[in-house]
Motif scaffolding. Structure first.
Motif: not given
Ligand SMILES: [Zn+2]
Length: 927
Positions: A38-44, A67-68, A75-78, A179-183
């Protein structure tokens, strides 16, 4: 994770500060396994390091809790990924199945039958005792049920519910993802700030506020938009979001749409003190601060709370280094009709964001500073202002993940604040509710009376039932009412102000007195329900109204009556202006029904012009049972007559009706479709495809062109052609496309060829009815060659006020059921029509007196510009005619008093006898 260690320090400091303030004991984050992928993907996916915060740059992994990504596959935001409604609900259910901190409730259905859900997230204890927490809030929502001391005890035990909603506007695609990630984060993360939120607040989520539109938009995204590389080559959105309307689901002041009503019903059972809507438009994140113009009837506490929250969020996000968060100069606090206002209107707090979205999930370069002000703002969104100390960049590469980071950081900050002051939030909610009752005891008006015995009680019933839908208490007077304002008969309806929603009653029923002519506002300035309904509503300044004995009205049901003896020669049904008249005609569509052209009396009952006559015996069959069965549920007034009345009448034969829609502006058409459906009027919805096929007259008698677009050119040429045809068709892959019409290419408009078909249609005896801005069309394209259509000046400003209109030809069938010469209409910003002097006497049916004194509610700046301008003209052309409304007699689900002008036009389409050219009998137009 390491990259954010400096940020993390800030979080801990912030948390410690908050913890000190709120008195919750400090906790250190326990070691929790984090999702490295997640951390790697989101950073990218985050396009600049400053577009993320330490609150969302990581995600815990908890064995056994999905997780989502575990459910959705990403991941969310892909980039390139959007989630359908059922998939989102599936995720929440999968999460709820694995953790006692999440629960999913089914709350009803959408307009197209999809399931609506609410997701609750909190500590295990909160979720286990949800019903108890809900009961506490219900007690605070109605302070009459508790003493002050009991209220304090309730507040000590209660927790605020913070409700977050995404996906109300389908083109704003990010919030349902976020919202899915938030939950998940709220359910599993073990950090001081999340633990505090989970313990002190119950978060509820509407995953997708408009599920029908979400699915249609996601279909459209995968069909067209996934290939978009830049904002210049945008393929736009689908022609429909929801079943009838687009963004007006956020203007549905009377909760007409099933999906919106479902949410209101839920709200009134759960009373979340805060409701937070997530939208997308301006960069990078605007957080609503409740700016002027403000409705002064709402509690002043609310106006303190709103900037309290937005300033906290902005400060936190600036601290995290996130640019472009601002709080002011966009949406104001005037109209109560936005969906989230159900919270403010009921003593809670509406909150709202606009974050920056790309209308999909593609990463693309965006020009932020277009050199123009956006939305309600008056300055460029990238300028530095007092409310925007760290402005957005002028140009940016923007991604779905950036958007997710901003929204989620904002919401978590808001939840951090709420969880730091949960008792303050509850106290405020209680006090606002109590103040509403107290204000009703101290300040006039003390109530409203809707007198019994009004000529048309069906519109009164509609008004009362809309108040009831909103939880406003209405009583029926057990005896005659005598107050300073007058004497009202027994059975009159009383709305007392000393009730929890007394403020809302006042807001909806009073005249809107716009505070400052120089202020602009985001939506309508007037909505006074009595004026919109043409129903009498008396404002009462006599305090004794609070002591009048009443019986509570659950809902108002008007039963129709049929007087007179059995087996009469004919039945007469009085046209008192009920919108149900057209429903009656269609329910009796196989019977011959006539309309009288002059009024007559039967005993004491007056039957005005336009009243229906149905012979007691048709084709050897007695019609009595049919008529009686139809009259009663529709609330109409009828009588059996010993003989047919001796007045001129004409047959109300039913037209073959079409409603014309462009592909680019279906929303106003949607409101009209909704009204026709509700009143059971069948019609064909036609587009350019049918018009260009030609020979319209062989299929239709009447074509209604609803208000749409800005003028004739837009109506004729519509959506600009793209690099390829844009089909709106249903396929096996895209099942929610092609609903409400199909086209192989929605671009291009009907063009001149379409105009020629309209011309032929009218020439061959067809009737065209244009509403609001659509009335530019016949004038600008010469269908009514003698009529000109102009526009108001740049100084003029008339955002939906209610103004006077003067009926000039009272005997014209358009006005059947109207008894006043001057009526209230919503100003629609339609064309300023001009009719040659020689034709004015015959063709102008209604006009605007204009001037400031003619403004009955709301704001019209420059009201002299409409002085004596036609509001409706009736232009005979060839064998047909064009009825041009400068008003919009079918505006949203709101101006019920005007609906009949349109309905009458439909029912009497071939019985209009205006001087000088018409000779329908000779032309044999009756069919
Ligand atoms: Zn929106």
């Amino acid at each position: 994770m390491n990259a954010s260690s400096t940020h993390s320090r800030w979080v801990s400091i912030a948390t410690v500060l908050v913890v000190l303030v709120s008195g919750v004991s400090a906790q250190k984050a326990k070691s929790q396994q984090q999702d490295e992928d997640f951390a790697r993907s989101v950073k990218e996916w985050t396009t600049k390091p400053e577009f993320i915060s330490p609150l969302v740059d990581h995600l815990p992994r908890v064995p056994g809790i999905p997780s989502p990504k575990d459910v959705l596959g990403h991941h969310i935001g892909a980039p390139g990924k959007l989630t359908y409604h059922a998939e989102a609900v599936g995720y929440y259910r999968a999460l709820a199945a694995k953790t006692p901190r999440v629960k999913v409730f089914s709350i009803g259905k959408t307009d197209e039958g999809r399931e609506c859900v609410v997701v609750a997230v909190g500590s295990e204890e909160s979720i286990r005792n949800l019903d108890q927490y809900r009961a506490y809030l219900a007690q605070l929502a109605d302070p009459r049920r508790v003493t002050e001391e009991q209220a304090r005890e309730v507040i000590a035990k209660a927790k605020p519910i913070y409700h977050v909603m995404g996906g109300l506007h389908s083109g704003e695609t990010g919030p349902p993802e976020m919202l899915m990630e938030l939950a998940y984060r709220l359910a599993v993360e073990d950090s001081p700030v999340i633990n505090q939120i989970r313990d002190n607040v119950i978060v509820t989520i509407t995953p997708v506020a408009e599920p029908d539109g979400r699915d249609r938009y996601v279909d459209w995204y995968y069909r067209y938009k996934i290939d978009e590389k830049s904002e210049e080559e945008s393929f736009g959105g689908p022609p429909y979001w929801g079943k009838y309307i687009f963004h007006d689901n956020n203007r549905d002041i009377n909760y007409s749409q099933v999906t919106m009503r479902t949410l209101l019903d839920w709200y009134l059972q759960w009373h979340p003190p805060i409701m937070h809507e997530l939208h997308e438009s301006v960069p990078f994140m605007y957080t609503f601060s409740g700016q002027a113009p403000q409705n002064p009837t709402l509690d002043p506490i609310l106006y303190g709370e709103l900037p309290w929250f937005s300033n906290f969020e902005m400060t936190q996000m600036i601290k995290y280094g996130m640019p472009g968060v601002w709080t002011h100069a966009f949406v104001d606090m005037w109209s109560p009709g936005y969906l989230g206002f159900m919270a403010s209107n009921h003593n809670g707090m509406l909150r709202m964001y606009e974050t920056f979205g790309n209308g999909g999930a593609n990463t693309m370069k965006r020009k932020v500073d277009t050199g123009e002000a956006t939305g309600g703002g008056r300055v460029s969104p990238t300028s530095r202002e007092w409310y925007r100390p760290l402005p957005p960049y002028k140009e940016v590469v923007w991604s779905m993940r950036n958007n997710t980071n901003y929204m989620q950081t904002g919401v978590l900050s808001a939840l951090q604040l709420t969880s730091s002051f949960p008792k303050v939030i509850l106290e405020n909610f209680y006090l606002k509710s109590r103040n509403s009752i107290e204000a009703g005891k101290k300040e006039a008006p003390f109530g409203y009376v809707i007198p019994a015995g009004q000529r048309d009680m069906t519109r009164v019933a509609r008004l009362v039932n809309i108040l009831r839908l909103q939880g406003i208490e209405v009583g029926r007077a057990a005896a005659e009412i005598k107050v300073k304002e007058g004497t009202f008969p027994i059975g009159s309806l009383v709305i007392k102000r000393d009730q929890p929603y007394g403020r809302l009653a006042k807001i909806l029923l009073e005249k809107q007195d716009f505070p400052d002519q120089n202020l602009r506002t985001y939506d309508d300035t007037g909505w006074t329900m009595g004026l919109m309904n043409h129903a009498e509503v008396k404002e009462i300044a006599d305090k004794s109204i609070l002591d009048i004995a009443v019986q509570p009205v659950e809902s108002l049901d008007i039963k129709g009556t049929v007087s007179g003896g059995q087996a009469p020669a004919a039945y007469a049904i009085a046209h008192y202006g009920s919108n149900n008249m057209i429903t009656l005609r269609y329910r009796l569509k196989d019977l011959k029904v006539e309309a009288v052209e002059q009024s007559f009396k039967d005993g004491a009952t007056e039957f005005p012009a336009g009243s229906f006559i149905v012979s007691g015996n048709q084709g050897g069959k007695d019609t009595g049972a049919r008529v009686r069965a139809a009259i009663e549920p529709l609330g109409l007034t009828a009588a059996g007559l010993a003989k047919r009345p001796d007045v001129p009448m004409h047959e109300l034969d039913l037209p073959r009706l079409a409603v014309y829609s462009t592909w680019g502006n279906t929303q106003e058409v949607g409101w009209l479709r909704y009204a026709l459906d509700k009143f059971e009027v069948p019609f064909d919805l036609i587009y350019k495809e049918r018009v260009k096929k030609g020979d319209l007259r062989s299929s239709y008698d009447v074509i209604v062109v609803p208000n749409q677009g800005r003028g004739g050119k837009g109506l004729v040429y519509d959506i600009e052609p793209k690099s390829k045809p844009i089909a709106y068709t249903r396929t096996d892959r895209f099942k929610s496309l092609g609903m409400y019409g199909e086209s192989d290419d929605i671009t291009g408009g009907m063009g001149i060829a379409g105009v020629a078909e309209f011309e032929k249609f009218i020439g061959a005896g067809g009737v065209v009815v244009t509403l609001g801005s659509a009335s530019f069309f016949p004038a600008e394209f010469g269908l009514t060659r003698t009529i000109d259509a102009g526009r108001t000046s740049a100084q003029f400003y008339g955002p939906g006020p209610i103004v006077e209109a003067e009926i000039l030809q009272a005997s014209h069938p358009v006005f059947y059921g109207y008894s006043q010469k001057t009526i209230s209409v919503r100003y629609a910003n339609g064309p300023l029509l001009q009719v040659p002097e020689r034709d004015r006497g015959s063709q102008v049916l209604m006009r605007f007196p204009g001037g400031d004194r003619s403004v009955m509610s709301g704001l019209m700046r420059g009201a002299n510009e409409i002085r004596n301008r036609p509001a409706i003209v009736d232009v005979p052309v060839g064998r047909g005619r064009v009825l041009m409304f400068s008003t919009n007699p079918c505006y949203r689900w709101q101006n019920f008093g005007e609906f009949n002008m349109l309905f009458n036009s439909v029912l009497n389409f071939n019985d209009i006898k205006s001087a000088p050219k018409t000779d329908q009998a000779a032309a044999g137009q009756d069919k």
